[in-house]
Design a protein around this motif. Structure first.
Motif, PDB file in Angstrom:
ATOM      1  N   UNK A 249     -34.131 116.493  30.839  1.00  0.00           N
ATOM      2  CA  UNK A 249     -33.832 117.132  31.426  1.00  0.00           C
ATOM      3  C   UNK A 249     -35.340 116.631  32.411  1.00  0.00           C
ATOM      4  N   UNK A 250     -36.242 116.359  32.337  1.00  0.00           N
ATOM      5  CA  UNK A 250     -37.350 116.535  32.864  1.00  0.00           C
ATOM      6  C   UNK A 250     -36.622 116.335  34.888  1.00  0.00           C
ATOM      7  N   UNK A 251     -36.523 115.422  34.540  1.00  0.00           N
ATOM      8  CA  UNK A 251     -35.328 115.123  36.727  1.00  0.00           C
ATOM      9  C   UNK A 251     -34.269 116.343  37.381  1.00  0.00           C
ATOM     10  N   UNK A 252     -34.487 117.710  36.237  1.00  0.00           N
ATOM     11  CA  UNK A 252     -33.935 118.458  37.389  1.00  0.00           C
ATOM     12  C   UNK A 252     -35.084 119.217  37.834  1.00  0.00           C
ATOM     13  N   UNK A 253     -36.592 118.841  37.618  1.00  0.00           N
ATOM     14  CA  UNK A 253     -37.438 119.472  38.072  1.00  0.00           C
ATOM     15  C   UNK A 253     -37.104 118.835  39.741  1.00  0.00           C
ATOM     16  N   UNK A 254     -36.492 118.189  40.285  1.00  0.00           N
ATOM     17  CA  UNK A 254     -36.551 117.803  41.451  1.00  0.00           C
ATOM     18  C   UNK A 254     -35.414 117.971  42.159  1.00  0.00           C
TER      19      UNK A 254
END
Length: 431
Positions: free
Chosen positions: A274-279
């Motif tokens: 879910x690291x893309x949720x940082x954006x």
């Protein structure tokens, strides 16, 4: 550290010494400052390029001293003449009158050189040569004979003789051949010592390089831990989800027989899925109600955004593929690529089951957590559509007790969470 400890648990502990590496003496000496190793010192610690063996054997006249030489001849006067000549030059000379005695002496003592006649009353010197060469291939043997036949000399050399000395001979000629033979013997010994030291240096460098890579990998994984913590702070609704789903993914991958190296990649992909949720904008990520179709499209971008964040990092390139495809379905109805079946990486197919297991058994603002039995039923129902049937089959053979234990460890209800324990734990039992 979640990823660091896990990676340590999966790391192979056997190291094979490097073989077939060619390094020159000067290259090792000049390039070893960072390791504190100098091959020149290992090979020639007495300086001036001479090994201890060379210093011990080299006399003031240039001839080798204290070398032990075996003289084999059935003629007493020839043995005596050769022995006296060599003893006057300081050599330790032993004598045998036949091949049988010579072999017995070779079994009881070590020699640096053998001089043997070819024609003796009790047997052929060529046969003795072959026996000696078979047992001690680095022992130089000089054939001493009165046979003036070049074919005999060539045959002796082919069978392992170092040189060929014709009777009658001058004493200086004898000494010259002995010196060259001992030089050859010493060169072989120094070459062997050099090779052993070279392998030691290469092995030491390989081990130190391996340790440096482990330290670098540790630094990377500490960074990943920080990224995961930052994501938990941003999306508090799913706090601890990344750690739990990583633990579940590891256990399921182990049960499926995935290799330790591949599990490390899969685990990193699971932890960073879910690291893309940082954006993703906070107003969408933290929205308490249902998302609009437009907001859902933006939320779905987190797979692609996470992939682009990680793909340029070499050690995360493979994990980035799992991040990209972790929302794909087995029947092709997932996103972002609509991948079907085995088009999706196996790590993503394993993660999909682990992710759903955690989602169903965790509290959400809009519903309470359900049981592991309920999760098992839901995963079975979606086998072949959302999930890979092969992964589901393995999942269903793992008892719920394992999932309870892992969850308790992570949440701290039982003991402090350690993925090192998970990685080293036995493969989940199959019911």
């Amino acid at each position: 550290m979640i990823i660091d400890i896990m990676a340590q648990g999966l790391r192979q502990t056997e190291h094979t010494p490097a073989r077939g590496v060619h390094l020159c003496r000067e290259g090792i000496g000049q390039g070893s400052s960072g390791l504190g190793l100098n091959l020149a010192e290992l090979v020639a610690p007495m300086g001036v390029g001479a090994s201890p063996a060379a210093e011990a054997l080299r006399g003031p006249t240039g001839l080798r001293k204290m070398a032990r030489i075996l003289v084999v001849d059935d003629e007493a006067h020839v043995r005596s003449m050769i022995g006296a000549t060599l003893e006057r030059r300081g050599f330790d000379v032993q004598m045998a009158s036949c091949g049988r005695d010579a072999m017995a002496m070779l079994e009881e003592n070590s020699f640096d050189l053998v001089l043997t006649d070819i024609v003796m009353k009790d047997g052929n010197g060529i046969a003795l040569l072959e026996r000696m060469h078979g047992q001690q291939p680095n022992l130089p043997v000089v054939m001493v004979t009165a046979i003036h036949d070049i074919s005999v000399a060539i045959d002796s050399m082919r069978r392992g003789a170092f040189d060929y000395l014709l009777k009658p001979f001058e004493r200086e000629h004898l000494l010259s051949i002995v010196q060259r033979a001992l030089d050859h013997r010493l060169a072989l010994e120094e070459s062997h010592t050099y090779q052993q030291n070279l392998e030691h240096v290469v092995r030491a460098r390989t081990e130190m390089l391996h340790q440096a890579m482990e330290d670098l990998e540790h630094s990377y994984d500490v960074t990943l831990e920080a990224l995961g913590d930052a994501l938990d702070l941003k999306d508090s609704e799913t706090e601890g989800h990344s750690k739990r789903v990583t633990a579940y993914t590891i256990a399921l991958a182990r049960a499926m027989g995935i290799s330790p190296a591949d599990i490390k990649v899969i685990a990193r992909g699971a932890f960073l899925h879910d690291i893309g949720k940082m954006a993703i904008p906070d107003e969408i990520l933290r929205k308490p109600g249902k998302l609009t179709p437009e907001e859902q499209e933006i939320m779905r971008e987190h797979c692609t955004r996470g992939y682009h964040m990680l793909r340029k990092i070499p050690f995360l390139a493979e994990a980035a593929e799992i991040v990209f495809s972790h929302q794909e379905h087995f029947d092709g109805s997932g996103y972002p690529g609509g991948l079907r079946g085995t088009e999706t990486p196996v790590g993503s197919r394993i993660f999909a089951v682990a992710d759903t297991l955690d989602a169903i058994t965790s509290d959400r603002p809009y519903r309470k957590a359900r049981s592991f039995d309920a999760a098992r039923e839901e995963i079975l129902r979606c086998s072949g559509t959302q999930f890979d049937p092969a992964v589901v089959e393995v999942f269903l053979k793992i008892p719920n007790e394992l999932w309870h234990e892992l969850r308790s460890e992570i949440t701290g209800q039982n003991k402090r969470f350690s993925t090192f324990d998970i990685a080293h734990a036995p493969t989940p039992p199959v019911m």
